[in-house]
Design a protein around this motif. Structure first.
Motif, PDB file in Angstrom:
ATOM      1  N   ALA A 180       2.769   9.173  -5.365  1.00 61.00           N
ATOM      2  CA  ALA A 180       2.194   7.849  -5.632  1.00 61.00           C
ATOM      3  C   ALA A 180       1.813   7.100  -4.367  1.00 61.00           C
ATOM      4  O   ALA A 180       0.888   6.287  -4.386  1.00 61.00           O
ATOM      5  N   VAL A 181       2.519   7.362  -3.260  1.00 63.82           N
ATOM      6  CA  VAL A 181       2.229   6.642  -2.014  1.00 63.82           C
ATOM      7  C   VAL A 181       1.673   7.563  -0.932  1.00 63.82           C
ATOM      8  O   VAL A 181       1.604   7.182   0.232  1.00 63.82           O
ATOM      9  N   SER A 182       1.283   8.774  -1.317  1.00 65.34           N
ATOM     10  CA  SER A 182       0.726   9.700  -0.325  1.00 65.34           C
ATOM     11  C   SER A 182      -0.672   9.258   0.096  1.00 65.34           C
ATOM     12  O   SER A 182      -1.431   8.692  -0.692  1.00 65.34           O
ATOM     13  N   GLN A 196       1.902  -5.003   4.293  1.00 67.61           N
ATOM     14  CA  GLN A 196       2.890  -5.668   3.445  1.00 67.61           C
ATOM     15  C   GLN A 196       3.173  -4.880   2.164  1.00 67.61           C
ATOM     16  O   GLN A 196       3.909  -5.350   1.303  1.00 67.61           O
ATOM     17  N   GLY A 197       2.586  -3.697   2.055  1.00 62.89           N
ATOM     18  CA  GLY A 197       2.845  -2.861   0.891  1.00 62.89           C
ATOM     19  C   GLY A 197       1.944  -3.131  -0.288  1.00 62.89           C
ATOM     20  O   GLY A 197       2.152  -2.580  -1.370  1.00 62.89           O
ATOM     21  N   ARG A 198       0.930  -4.009  -0.108  1.00 63.56           N
ATOM     22  CA  ARG A 198      -0.026  -4.234  -1.192  1.00 63.56           C
ATOM     23  C   ARG A 198      -0.973  -3.039  -1.281  1.00 63.56           C
ATOM     24  O   ARG A 198      -1.166  -2.313  -0.314  1.00 63.56           O
ATOM     25  N   VAL A 212       4.214  -0.336  -2.017  1.00 62.69           N
ATOM     26  CA  VAL A 212       4.301   0.878  -1.210  1.00 62.69           C
ATOM     27  C   VAL A 212       5.583   0.914  -0.401  1.00 62.69           C
ATOM     28  O   VAL A 212       6.277   1.931  -0.346  1.00 62.69           O
ATOM     29  N   THR A 213       5.926  -0.221   0.217  1.00 62.23           N
ATOM     30  CA  THR A 213       7.119  -0.243   1.070  1.00 62.23           C
ATOM     31  C   THR A 213       8.398  -0.026   0.265  1.00 62.23           C
ATOM     32  O   THR A 213       9.336   0.623   0.732  1.00 62.23           O
TER      33      THR A 213
END
Length: 222
Positions: A180-182, A196-198, A212-213
């Motif tokens: 999912a975060v690759s 910020q992981g958005r 994401v973070t």
């Protein structure tokens, strides 16, 4: 891993109405059970068309076959998915007509392969989001006054996680989170993560700050 399609009937209340869906019954390590994550995902999307469900099941069947034929060949979920996707597009038969895996897949049309991989990707995304929500209750947030000044300095809309420990994730759940975060998946979708992981697409916010973070912190704690 052996599997078979079976018709399921799910009653969500005390009425005579049921949700009838074909799903997968699997046999693994001598035990037979419904592939519950898949069935749960199907129930959540039970209003989708019959062809949508058939395509999803076909994609999962292909992934199970590929996984069973290529045990211990991949060092990471990312490497597995990349090779699986390539085999979907190009087939598994060598130039000499031999396929040691025994799959003997012929190359699929680009649109067919893309649609099947898209079904798997959407399923994986749901698994990742579901796993994240499932484990959010284990996050420990330090609310002591001595941290107030530091919290006030955080960017608007972000969340400070001071301690988080996640235990008991299944390999498939870890696989789903990593995918999912690759970078490959995000890039393929046209999604852009920020510091910020958005996650955004063409300026439109898809996932809020911390998405994401938070997933990466969960992965680092497993």
């Amino acid at each position: 891993m052996r599997y078979v399609r079976m018709l399921t009937k799910t009653y969500k209340d005390n009425t005579g109405r049921s949700i009838d869906l074909y799903s997968l019954l699997i046999e693994h390590n001598g035990e037979t059970s419904l592939l519950h994550p898949l069935h749960e995902y199907q129930l959540k999307n039970h209003v989708m068309s019959k062809s949508w469900h058939n395509k999803l099941i076909q994609a999962v069947e292909l992934m199970l076959d590929y996984m069973d034929a290529n045990r211990h060949y991949f060092s990471s979920p990312k490497a597995f998915f990349e090779s699986f996707a390539e085999s979907m597009h190009s087939g598994t038969i060598g130039e000499d007509g031999y396929d040691p895996s025994g799959l003997y897949w012929l190359p699929k049309r680009t649109t067919t392969a893309y649609n099947l991989l898209y079904s798997i990707t959407q399923f994986s995304d749901w698994l990742a989001e579901n796993a994240l929500l499932k484990h959010q209750t284990t996050l420990t947030i330090d609310m002591r006054d001595m941290r107030l000044q530091q919290r006030e300095s955080l960017p608007s809309g972000s969340t400070e996680v001071l301690a988080a420990k996640v235990e008991g994730l299944l390999p498939t759940e870890i696989n789903a989170l990593e995918h999912a975060v690759s970078e490959e998946f995000l890039s393929h979708q046209g999604w852009i993560p920020d510091t910020q992981g958005r996650v955004k697409m063409k300026g439109m916010l898809l996932y809020k700050a911390g998405y994401v973070t938070a997933i990466k912190k969960i992965l680092s704690s497993t």
